[in-house]
Design a protein around this motif. Structure first.
Motif, PDB file in Angstrom:
ATOM      1  N   GLN A 154      -2.477 -20.394  56.828  1.00  0.00           N
ATOM      2  CA  GLN A 154      -1.470 -20.969  57.712  1.00  0.00           C
ATOM      3  C   GLN A 154      -0.105 -20.890  57.044  1.00  0.00           C
ATOM      4  O   GLN A 154       0.652 -21.854  57.054  1.00  0.00           O
ATOM      5  CB  GLN A 154      -1.791 -22.420  58.027  1.00  0.00           C
ATOM      6  N   GLU A 155       0.159 -19.756  56.432  1.00  0.00           N
ATOM      7  CA  GLU A 155       1.446 -19.601  55.775  1.00  0.00           C
ATOM      8  C   GLU A 155       2.503 -19.254  56.819  1.00  0.00           C
ATOM      9  O   GLU A 155       2.986 -18.129  56.914  1.00  0.00           O
ATOM     10  CB  GLU A 155       1.349 -18.536  54.687  1.00  0.00           C
ATOM     11  N   HIS A 158       5.640 -17.293  56.181  1.00  0.00           N
ATOM     12  CA  HIS A 158       5.578 -15.861  55.893  1.00  0.00           C
ATOM     13  C   HIS A 158       5.153 -15.037  57.097  1.00  0.00           C
ATOM     14  O   HIS A 158       4.479 -14.020  56.990  1.00  0.00           O
ATOM     15  CB  HIS A 158       4.714 -15.622  54.660  1.00  0.00           C
ATOM     16  N   VAL A 159       5.582 -15.520  58.265  1.00  0.00           N
ATOM     17  CA  VAL A 159       5.507 -14.724  59.483  1.00  0.00           C
ATOM     18  C   VAL A 159       6.873 -14.052  59.615  1.00  0.00           C
ATOM     19  O   VAL A 159       7.899 -14.732  59.554  1.00  0.00           O
ATOM     20  CB  VAL A 159       5.219 -15.626  60.717  1.00  0.00           C
ATOM     21  N   PRO A 160       6.908 -12.730  59.755  1.00  0.00           N
ATOM     22  CA  PRO A 160       8.212 -12.059  59.829  1.00  0.00           C
ATOM     23  C   PRO A 160       8.866 -12.220  61.205  1.00  0.00           C
ATOM     24  O   PRO A 160       8.180 -12.235  62.219  1.00  0.00           O
ATOM     25  CB  PRO A 160       7.859 -10.590  59.575  1.00  0.00           C
ATOM     26  N   SER A 172       7.190  -9.535  50.788  1.00  0.00           N
ATOM     27  CA  SER A 172       7.494  -8.874  52.054  1.00  0.00           C
ATOM     28  C   SER A 172       8.996  -8.996  52.369  1.00  0.00           C
ATOM     29  O   SER A 172       9.775  -9.459  51.528  1.00  0.00           O
ATOM     30  CB  SER A 172       6.658  -9.501  53.157  1.00  0.00           C
TER      31      SER A 172
ATOM     32  N   SER B 232       0.607  -8.474  59.403  1.00  0.00           N
ATOM     33  CA  SER B 232       0.777  -9.178  58.125  1.00  0.00           C
ATOM     34  C   SER B 232       1.133 -10.648  58.377  1.00  0.00           C
ATOM     35  O   SER B 232       0.645 -11.540  57.683  1.00  0.00           O
ATOM     36  CB  SER B 232       1.826  -8.486  57.253  1.00  0.00           C
ATOM     37  N   GLY B 233       1.967 -10.895  59.369  1.00  0.00           N
ATOM     38  CA  GLY B 233       2.288 -12.279  59.733  1.00  0.00           C
ATOM     39  C   GLY B 233       1.057 -13.026  60.222  1.00  0.00           C
ATOM     40  O   GLY B 233       0.806 -14.174  59.849  1.00  0.00           O
ATOM     41  N   MET B 234       0.250 -12.356  61.041  1.00  0.00           N
ATOM     42  CA  MET B 234      -0.953 -12.999  61.592  1.00  0.00           C
ATOM     43  C   MET B 234      -1.989 -13.232  60.493  1.00  0.00           C
ATOM     44  O   MET B 234      -2.730 -14.202  60.514  1.00  0.00           O
ATOM     45  CB  MET B 234      -1.561 -12.146  62.725  1.00  0.00           C
ATOM     46  N   ILE B 235      -2.019 -12.338  59.506  1.00  0.00           N
ATOM     47  CA  ILE B 235      -2.940 -12.497  58.374  1.00  0.00           C
ATOM     48  C   ILE B 235      -2.517 -13.705  57.534  1.00  0.00           C
ATOM     49  O   ILE B 235      -3.342 -14.538  57.155  1.00  0.00           O
ATOM     50  CB  ILE B 235      -2.967 -11.204  57.526  1.00  0.00           C
ATOM     51  N   ASN B 236      -1.218 -13.836  57.283  1.00  0.00           N
ATOM     52  CA  ASN B 236      -0.720 -14.986  56.528  1.00  0.00           C
ATOM     53  C   ASN B 236      -0.971 -16.292  57.281  1.00  0.00           C
ATOM     54  O   ASN B 236      -1.161 -17.340  56.675  1.00  0.00           O
ATOM     55  CB  ASN B 236       0.771 -14.827  56.249  1.00  0.00           C
ATOM     56  N   LEU B 237      -0.977 -16.191  58.586  1.00  0.00           N
ATOM     57  CA  LEU B 237      -1.142 -17.370  59.435  1.00  0.00           C
ATOM     58  C   LEU B 237      -2.605 -17.769  59.592  1.00  0.00           C
ATOM     59  O   LEU B 237      -2.949 -18.946  59.504  1.00  0.00           O
ATOM     60  CB  LEU B 237      -0.531 -17.040  60.805  1.00  0.00           C
ATOM     61  N   PHE B 238      -3.478 -16.809  59.833  1.00  0.00           N
ATOM     62  CA  PHE B 238      -4.858 -17.131  60.218  1.00  0.00           C
ATOM     63  C   PHE B 238      -5.919 -16.814  59.165  1.00  0.00           C
ATOM     64  O   PHE B 238      -7.066 -17.197  59.329  1.00  0.00           O
ATOM     65  CB  PHE B 238      -5.232 -16.399  61.513  1.00  0.00           C
ATOM     66  N   ASN B 239      -5.545 -16.050  58.142  1.00  0.00           N
ATOM     67  CA  ASN B 239      -6.521 -15.685  57.125  1.00  0.00           C
ATOM     68  C   ASN B 239      -7.810 -15.133  57.743  1.00  0.00           C
ATOM     69  O   ASN B 239      -8.910 -15.633  57.498  1.00  0.00           O
ATOM     70  CB  ASN B 239      -6.797 -16.924  56.257  1.00  0.00           C
ATOM     71  N   LYS B 241     -11.029 -12.710  58.747  1.00  0.00           N
ATOM     72  CA  LYS B 241     -11.980 -11.838  58.050  1.00  0.00           C
ATOM     73  C   LYS B 241     -11.993 -10.463  58.717  1.00  0.00           C
ATOM     74  O   LYS B 241     -12.404  -9.484  58.113  1.00  0.00           O
ATOM     75  CB  LYS B 241     -13.388 -12.441  58.102  1.00  0.00           C
ATOM     76  N   ASN B 267       2.707  -6.124  52.900  1.00  0.00           N
ATOM     77  CA  ASN B 267       3.424  -7.271  53.474  1.00  0.00           C
ATOM     78  C   ASN B 267       2.652  -8.576  53.567  1.00  0.00           C
ATOM     79  O   ASN B 267       3.231  -9.605  53.934  1.00  0.00           O
ATOM     80  CB  ASN B 267       3.942  -6.907  54.873  1.00  0.00           C
ATOM     81  N   MET B 269       0.179 -11.741  51.988  1.00  0.00           N
ATOM     82  CA  MET B 269      -0.075 -12.463  50.742  1.00  0.00           C
ATOM     83  C   MET B 269      -1.492 -12.106  50.275  1.00  0.00           C
ATOM     84  O   MET B 269      -2.451 -12.184  51.046  1.00  0.00           O
ATOM     85  CB  MET B 269       0.091 -13.952  50.997  1.00  0.00           C
ATOM     86  N   TRP B 270      -1.590 -11.728  49.016  1.00  0.00           N
ATOM     87  CA  TRP B 270      -2.849 -11.098  48.577  1.00  0.00           C
ATOM     88  C   TRP B 270      -4.120 -11.935  48.734  1.00  0.00           C
ATOM     89  O   TRP B 270      -5.179 -11.381  49.031  1.00  0.00           O
ATOM     90  CB  TRP B 270      -2.724 -10.513  47.166  1.00  0.00           C
ATOM     91  N   ASN B 272      -5.031 -13.590  51.086  1.00  0.00           N
ATOM     92  CA  ASN B 272      -5.480 -13.471  52.470  1.00  0.00           C
ATOM     93  C   ASN B 272      -6.081 -12.107  52.792  1.00  0.00           C
ATOM     94  O   ASN B 272      -6.608 -11.901  53.883  1.00  0.00           O
ATOM     95  CB  ASN B 272      -4.315 -13.750  53.420  1.00  0.00           C
TER      96      ASN B 272
END
Lengths: 302, 302
Positions: A154-155, A158-160, A172, B232-239, B241, B267, B269-270, B272
């Motif tokens: 839930q960062e 860090h959503v662009p 990023s 990348s934003g969605m990955i940072n947000l939802f983590n 799989k 882009n 966070m690693w 995630n």
């Protein structure tokens, strides 16, 4: 009395408090904040506190850590502003040392949990709770529960919102927190004023804007557009009933609220705007309270 | 046999099928797709189908509608590509006409539900399931359940990745779907080729790229960067799989997959990225199956 110890671990401070089962802080505590980079100091300090608090029969410790954590294991991946904690199994170490349950999550998540249960978002779901400070942290809370994540992801910061944009601490570019962080506001204000004067903070820019100063109004105008643009995406995504803004930058809430709302209205899909509330955060120590709630929830679910 | 009727209602077609309780389509059906703008035609057609299907003892109807819906009430706010349905209580009308339970949700949500339960995301949670076509639709699915929304929000296509950018059908600017929609790809290709030739589609640009044509490679390169930046934003947000890509544009999956992954890696966070899978959607009729699952879930929870 049954109580838990809630720890709000910031990049530059640690606040702690004994919290009872109704979410009230019974006792605030001072945590030696020197040498936080040394794990030993942190652990010994926590041991000392637990001993001191015998009267309270502490049933568990909750920690909101300023970084990315595996919440199941209490494993710290890294803390952007506190070096030396990479890949550290803090939860395991503390459980062994303290001999009571220890749970670790992200600090901004703990803020969101507290505000959604006892603060401005109480009864409003889904809620997006954000802390605006050096960065932008926060979480989405649905029916009083943090959006399920194994890693404390839930960062939101860090959503662009831009394809290029400024380089972010995460590596990023164009992350929302590069647009709303207080460093950005200070730098932009300096630029607009062509000044080398250094003794001002975000509160000062807020006060100047209240007095109608052009440069300050531009800073808050840009801030509001950027934040509003980001929020419109989150509104389309989560259909929240409330957006809660806390942290240092939210001191200017009454100034930027109407500006943010304007951008939100221009950029969100209208059915998602029905009944949406944009509110300032309410609690005094959301980090402590949230960390305590984490323990309460985890112990209840065992 | 107990079965439900699943309806996949696209902007230009309607597909329907009788689905059994194991998620298999027992019978596909033809739906007269003329005059879809006329509510009467839609409702009469559905009545006719239910009568025809007496042998199946249909226990409910699920509809994935191409727009924004109040999922609790089955109330349609609006359908961007089908006019005349604004603020229409379709659920209530159909329940009265058909005399069986009717549930309505967003079509892309139904795609996501099906892919997460029986398709490429099976066993992988959280999953972000996207359909890439005229727009970008989809949903986040956690432990087999759609991220809770009263309004069928999760409008992933309307998360901005640029502050300005092209005007979107939703009224905003810079939404991800203005970068990944097939019209964008066709227009960009035309521009790069300086051609007025009109007889090509996304599949053609894919084939040209496979043959190493520069213009086509640029189109897919840009597409991959835009999609990767958004993800990348969605990955940072939802983590997540898993990220599942379906829809017409995903025909070029094998071409753009490595390019998208590169942007994602640069882009996100690693922590995630650990174990994250980027996969092509798998089901033939996810819209029909998902709509049927909607009914199954709702009837089970009563």
């Amino acid at each position: 009395m049954k109580a838990v110890l809630g720890i709000d671990w910031g990049g530059t401070y640690i606040k702690a408090g004994v919290v009872n089962y109704r979410g009230k802080i019974e006792k605030k505590l001072t945590f030696t904040s020197k040498n936080l980079r040394q794990k030993e100091v942190f652990i010994q300090e926590l041991k000392r506190l637990i001993k001191e608090l015998k009267e309270f029969s502490i049933s568990g410790v909750g920690i909101g850590a300023p970084g990315i954590v595996d919440t199941k294991k209490g494993f710290i991946y890294y803390l952007p502003n506190v070096r030396g904690w990479e890949n550290y199994p803090l939860g395991r170490v503390l459980r062994k040392e303290l001999k009571i349950p220890v749970f670790i999550d992200n600090d901004a998540n703990m803020f969101a949990l507290a505000e959604s249960r006892f603060g401005a978002a109480k009864g409003l779901s889904p809620a997006i709770c954000l802390t605006l400070g050096t960065g932008l942290g926060g979480a989405v809370v649905i029916d009083g529960e943090l959006l399920n994540t194994e890693i404390s992801a839930q960062e939101l910061g860090h959503v662009p919102i831009a394809l290029a944009g400024q380089k972010c601490a995460c590596g990023s570019r164009g992350c929302i927190e590069t647009y709303t962080g207080n460093k950005r506001l200070l730098r932009r204000y300096k630029q607009l004023k062509s000044t080398k004067h250094k003794n001002f903070d975000v509160e000062y820019i807020f006060q100047r804007a209240l007095k109608g100063e052009r440069a300050a109004l531009i800073v808050w105008g840009e801030f509001s557009f950027h934040l509003g643009k980001f929020l419109s995406g989150m509104i389309n995504l989560f259909n929240p009933k409330a957006i809660i803004l806390g942290g240092g930058v939210s001191g200017a809430f009454k100034l930027f609220k109407p500006l943010v709302l304007k951008t939100i209205k221009e950029n969100s899909m209208w059915p998602n705007l029905k009944g949406l509330k944009l509110l300032k955060a309410k609690l005094n120590n959301p980090g402590i309270i949230g960390s305590a709630l984490l323990v309460k929830d985890k112990l209840a679910s065992v």
